[in-house]
Scaffold this active site. Structure first.
Site, PDB file in Angstrom:
ATOM      1  N   GLU A 116       0.825  -1.211   0.000  1.00 20.29           N
ATOM      2  CA  GLU A 116       0.000   0.000   0.000  1.00 20.29           C
ATOM      3  C   GLU A 116       0.855   1.254   0.000  1.00 20.29           C
ATOM      4  O   GLU A 116       1.965   1.258   0.536  1.00 20.29           O
ATOM      5  CB  GLU A 116      -0.945   0.017   1.193  1.00 20.29           C
ATOM      6  CG  GLU A 116      -0.261   0.183   2.526  1.00 20.29           C
ATOM      7  CD  GLU A 116      -1.242   0.449   3.635  1.00 20.29           C
ATOM      8  OE1 GLU A 116      -1.762   1.577   3.716  1.00 20.29           O
ATOM      9  OE2 GLU A 116      -1.472  -0.482   4.427  1.00 20.29           O
ATOM     10  N   ARG A 127      -2.452  11.227   6.835  1.00 22.42           N
ATOM     11  CA  ARG A 127      -2.419  10.442   5.597  1.00 22.42           C
ATOM     12  C   ARG A 127      -3.746  10.431   4.856  1.00 22.42           C
ATOM     13  O   ARG A 127      -3.781  10.224   3.659  1.00 22.42           O
ATOM     14  CB  ARG A 127      -2.014   8.997   5.897  1.00 22.42           C
ATOM     15  CG  ARG A 127      -0.566   8.865   6.297  1.00 22.42           C
ATOM     16  CD  ARG A 127      -0.197   7.432   6.622  1.00 22.42           C
ATOM     17  NE  ARG A 127      -0.235   6.593   5.439  1.00 22.42           N
ATOM     18  CZ  ARG A 127      -0.408   5.280   5.468  1.00 22.42           C
ATOM     19  NH1 ARG A 127      -0.604   4.658   6.612  1.00 22.42           N
ATOM     20  NH2 ARG A 127      -0.398   4.572   4.366  1.00 22.42           N
ATOM     21  N   ARG A 131      -5.509   5.655  -1.024  1.00 27.55           N
ATOM     22  CA  ARG A 131      -4.360   4.772  -1.154  1.00 27.55           C
ATOM     23  C   ARG A 131      -4.311   4.177  -2.558  1.00 27.55           C
ATOM     24  O   ARG A 131      -5.326   4.038  -3.232  1.00 27.55           O
ATOM     25  CB  ARG A 131      -4.438   3.579  -0.181  1.00 27.55           C
ATOM     26  CG  ARG A 131      -4.567   3.919   1.270  1.00 27.55           C
ATOM     27  CD  ARG A 131      -3.237   4.350   1.886  1.00 27.55           C
ATOM     28  NE  ARG A 131      -3.360   4.485   3.313  1.00 27.55           N
ATOM     29  CZ  ARG A 131      -3.835   5.562   3.916  1.00 27.55           C
ATOM     30  NH1 ARG A 131      -4.233   6.605   3.217  1.00 27.55           N
ATOM     31  NH2 ARG A 131      -3.917   5.615   5.232  1.00 27.55           N
ATOM     32  N   HIS A 148     -10.540   4.481   2.229  1.00 21.07           N
ATOM     33  CA  HIS A 148      -9.790   3.658   3.185  1.00 21.07           C
ATOM     34  C   HIS A 148     -10.161   2.191   3.102  1.00 21.07           C
ATOM     35  O   HIS A 148     -10.601   1.573   4.074  1.00 21.07           O
ATOM     36  CB  HIS A 148      -9.946   4.193   4.610  1.00 21.07           C
ATOM     37  CG  HIS A 148      -8.791   3.827   5.494  1.00 21.07           C
ATOM     38  ND1 HIS A 148      -8.865   2.822   6.423  1.00 21.07           N
ATOM     39  CD2 HIS A 148      -7.536   4.314   5.573  1.00 21.07           C
ATOM     40  CE1 HIS A 148      -7.705   2.710   7.045  1.00 21.07           C
ATOM     41  NE2 HIS A 148      -6.872   3.609   6.546  1.00 21.07           N
TER      42      HIS A 148
END
Length: 162
Positions: A116, A127, A131, A148
Protein backbone atom coordinates in the site's frame (compact mmCIF):
# COMPACT_ATOMS: atom_id res chain seq x y z
CA UNK A 1 -39.96 -10.04 55.33
CA UNK A 2 -40.02 -11.95 52.10
CA UNK A 3 -42.39 -9.43 50.49
CA UNK A 4 -40.03 -6.52 51.28
CA UNK A 5 -37.06 -8.09 49.48
CA UNK A 6 -39.11 -8.81 46.35
CA UNK A 7 -40.21 -5.14 46.26
CA UNK A 8 -36.55 -4.06 46.29
CA UNK A 9 -35.64 -6.44 43.45
CA UNK A 10 -38.35 -5.10 41.13
CA UNK A 11 -36.68 -1.70 40.42
CA UNK A 12 -33.48 -3.54 39.36
CA UNK A 13 -35.45 -5.62 36.89
CA UNK A 14 -37.03 -2.47 35.45
CA UNK A 15 -33.62 -0.80 35.24
CA UNK A 16 -32.12 -3.80 33.43
CA UNK A 17 -35.02 -3.88 30.96
CA UNK A 18 -34.70 -0.13 30.39
CA UNK A 19 -30.95 -0.45 29.71
CA UNK A 20 -31.53 -3.24 27.20
CA UNK A 21 -34.20 -1.25 25.35
CA UNK A 22 -31.99 1.87 25.34
CA UNK A 23 -29.07 -0.13 23.92
CA UNK A 24 -31.26 -1.56 21.15
CA UNK A 25 -32.66 1.87 20.23
CA UNK A 26 -29.42 3.86 20.58
CA UNK A 27 -28.40 5.54 17.28
CA UNK A 28 -25.58 3.70 15.58
CA UNK A 29 -22.68 5.06 13.54
CA UNK A 30 -23.03 4.59 9.76
CA UNK A 31 -22.10 1.07 8.77
CA UNK A 32 -22.80 -0.39 12.23
CA UNK A 33 -25.84 -2.60 12.18
CA UNK A 34 -28.12 -3.17 15.16
CA UNK A 35 -28.39 -6.81 16.15
CA UNK A 36 -30.96 -8.70 14.15
CA UNK A 37 -33.98 -9.73 16.20
CA UNK A 38 -35.88 -12.65 14.83
CA UNK A 39 -39.27 -13.60 16.18
CA UNK A 40 -40.83 -17.04 16.14
CA UNK A 41 -43.45 -17.59 13.43
CA UNK A 42 -47.08 -17.59 14.48
CA UNK A 43 -48.63 -20.96 15.22
CA UNK A 44 -49.40 -22.76 11.98
CA UNK A 45 -47.33 -20.36 9.87
CA UNK A 46 -44.46 -21.62 7.76
CA UNK A 47 -40.96 -20.76 8.96
CA UNK A 48 -39.64 -18.06 6.61
CA UNK A 49 -36.06 -19.33 7.02
CA UNK A 50 -33.06 -17.28 8.06
CA UNK A 51 -33.33 -13.52 8.17
CA UNK A 52 -32.01 -11.90 4.98
CA UNK A 53 -28.47 -10.61 5.15
CA UNK A 54 -27.81 -6.94 4.48
CA UNK A 55 -26.65 -6.21 0.93
CA UNK A 56 -22.93 -6.66 0.44
CA UNK A 57 -20.90 -4.84 -2.18
CA UNK A 58 -19.41 -7.00 -4.89
CA UNK A 59 -16.05 -8.15 -3.52
CA UNK A 60 -14.46 -8.42 -6.93
CA UNK A 61 -12.68 -5.26 -7.97
CA UNK A 62 -14.43 -3.47 -10.78
CA UNK A 63 -12.34 -2.28 -13.70
CA UNK A 64 -12.16 1.45 -14.28
CA UNK A 65 -14.80 3.00 -16.50
CA UNK A 66 -12.23 3.56 -19.25
CA UNK A 67 -10.28 0.35 -18.87
CA UNK A 68 -6.54 0.55 -18.99
CA UNK A 69 -5.95 4.18 -18.01
CA UNK A 70 -5.58 6.36 -14.96
CA UNK A 71 -8.28 8.77 -16.17
CA UNK A 72 -10.42 9.87 -13.26
CA UNK A 73 -7.69 9.42 -10.67
CA UNK A 74 -6.63 12.56 -8.81
CA UNK A 75 -3.34 14.22 -9.76
CA UNK A 76 -1.89 13.14 -6.39
CA UNK A 77 -2.46 9.48 -7.38
CA UNK A 78 -0.45 10.03 -10.56
CA UNK A 79 2.40 11.41 -8.43
CA UNK A 80 2.21 8.33 -6.18
CA UNK A 81 2.34 6.05 -9.25
CA UNK A 82 5.50 7.84 -10.44
CA UNK A 83 7.06 7.35 -6.98
CA UNK A 84 6.16 3.63 -7.02
CA UNK A 85 7.69 3.20 -10.49
CA UNK A 86 10.89 4.97 -9.39
CA UNK A 87 11.13 3.13 -6.06
CA UNK A 88 10.59 6.22 -3.86
CA UNK A 89 11.50 8.02 -1.73
CA UNK A 90 8.03 7.97 -0.21
CA UNK A 91 6.60 10.67 2.06
CA UNK A 92 5.26 8.26 4.69
CA UNK A 93 7.04 5.47 6.55
CA UNK A 94 4.08 3.14 5.94
CA UNK A 95 4.34 3.48 2.15
CA UNK A 96 5.42 0.20 0.60
CA UNK A 97 4.28 -1.82 3.61
CA UNK A 98 2.32 -5.05 3.25
CA UNK A 99 -1.42 -4.62 2.74
CA UNK A 100 -3.15 -7.56 4.41
CA UNK A 101 -6.46 -7.48 2.47
CA UNK A 102 -8.19 -8.50 5.72
CA UNK A 103 -11.51 -7.21 4.41
CA UNK A 104 -11.20 -9.54 1.41
CA UNK A 105 -12.20 -6.86 -1.11
CA UNK A 106 -9.30 -7.73 -3.42
CA UNK A 107 -8.62 -11.14 -4.98
CA UNK A 108 -7.08 -13.59 -2.52
CA UNK A 109 -3.30 -13.71 -2.76
CA UNK A 110 -0.53 -14.91 -0.45
CA UNK A 111 0.43 -12.54 2.36
CA UNK A 112 2.99 -10.01 1.17
CA UNK A 113 1.71 -9.87 -2.42
CA UNK A 114 -0.12 -6.56 -1.87
CA UNK A 115 1.65 -3.31 -0.93
CA UNK A 116 0.00 0.00 0.00
CA UNK A 117 0.99 3.59 -0.73
CA UNK A 118 -0.47 6.89 0.45
CA UNK A 119 -2.15 9.22 -2.02
CA UNK A 120 -1.90 12.69 -0.49
CA UNK A 121 -5.14 14.60 0.16
CA UNK A 122 -4.68 18.38 -0.15
CA UNK A 123 -5.48 20.23 3.06
CA UNK A 124 -5.06 17.26 5.40
CA UNK A 125 -2.29 17.07 7.98
CA UNK A 126 -2.49 13.27 8.13
CA UNK A 127 -2.42 10.44 5.60
CA UNK A 128 -6.13 10.59 4.86
CA UNK A 129 -8.13 7.76 3.28
CA UNK A 130 -6.72 7.61 -0.24
CA UNK A 131 -4.36 4.77 -1.15
CA UNK A 132 -2.91 2.88 -4.06
CA UNK A 133 -2.53 -0.85 -3.48
CA UNK A 134 -0.29 -2.82 -5.81
CA UNK A 135 -0.02 -6.56 -6.25
CA UNK A 136 3.19 -8.38 -7.12
CA UNK A 137 6.84 -7.39 -7.31
CA UNK A 138 7.19 -5.68 -9.69
CA UNK A 139 3.55 -4.56 -9.51
CA UNK A 140 1.24 -6.51 -11.80
CA UNK A 141 -2.08 -5.29 -10.38
CA UNK A 142 -2.94 -1.72 -9.39
CA UNK A 143 -5.91 -0.57 -7.28
CA UNK A 144 -7.05 2.86 -6.07
CA UNK A 145 -9.26 3.49 -3.03
CA UNK A 146 -10.46 6.84 -1.76
CA UNK A 147 -12.48 5.47 1.17
CA UNK A 148 -9.79 3.66 3.18
CA UNK A 149 -10.12 0.19 1.66
CA UNK A 150 -13.93 -0.01 1.50
CA UNK A 151 -14.01 0.02 -2.32
CA UNK A 152 -11.31 -0.36 -4.93
CA UNK A 153 -10.98 0.65 -8.55
CA UNK A 154 -8.55 -1.35 -10.67
CA UNK A 155 -6.45 0.68 -13.09
CA UNK A 156 -3.48 0.29 -15.41
CA UNK A 157 -0.77 2.90 -14.85
CA UNK A 158 0.92 2.14 -18.15
CA UNK A 159 4.66 1.90 -18.63
CA UNK A 160 6.90 3.78 -16.22
CA UNK A 161 7.91 7.23 -17.43
CA UNK A 162 11.59 8.17 -17.38
Amino acid sequence: MRGASSRRAAPWLWLAALLIVAWLLWPRSPGVEAPAIRTAPAAGAADPGPAPSPPVADASPAPSADTGTMAGLPAEARRTVRLIHSGGPFPHAQDGSVFGNREGHLPRQPRGWYREYTVETPGLRHRGARRIVTGGDPPQAWYYTDDHYETFRRFDPGAPRP
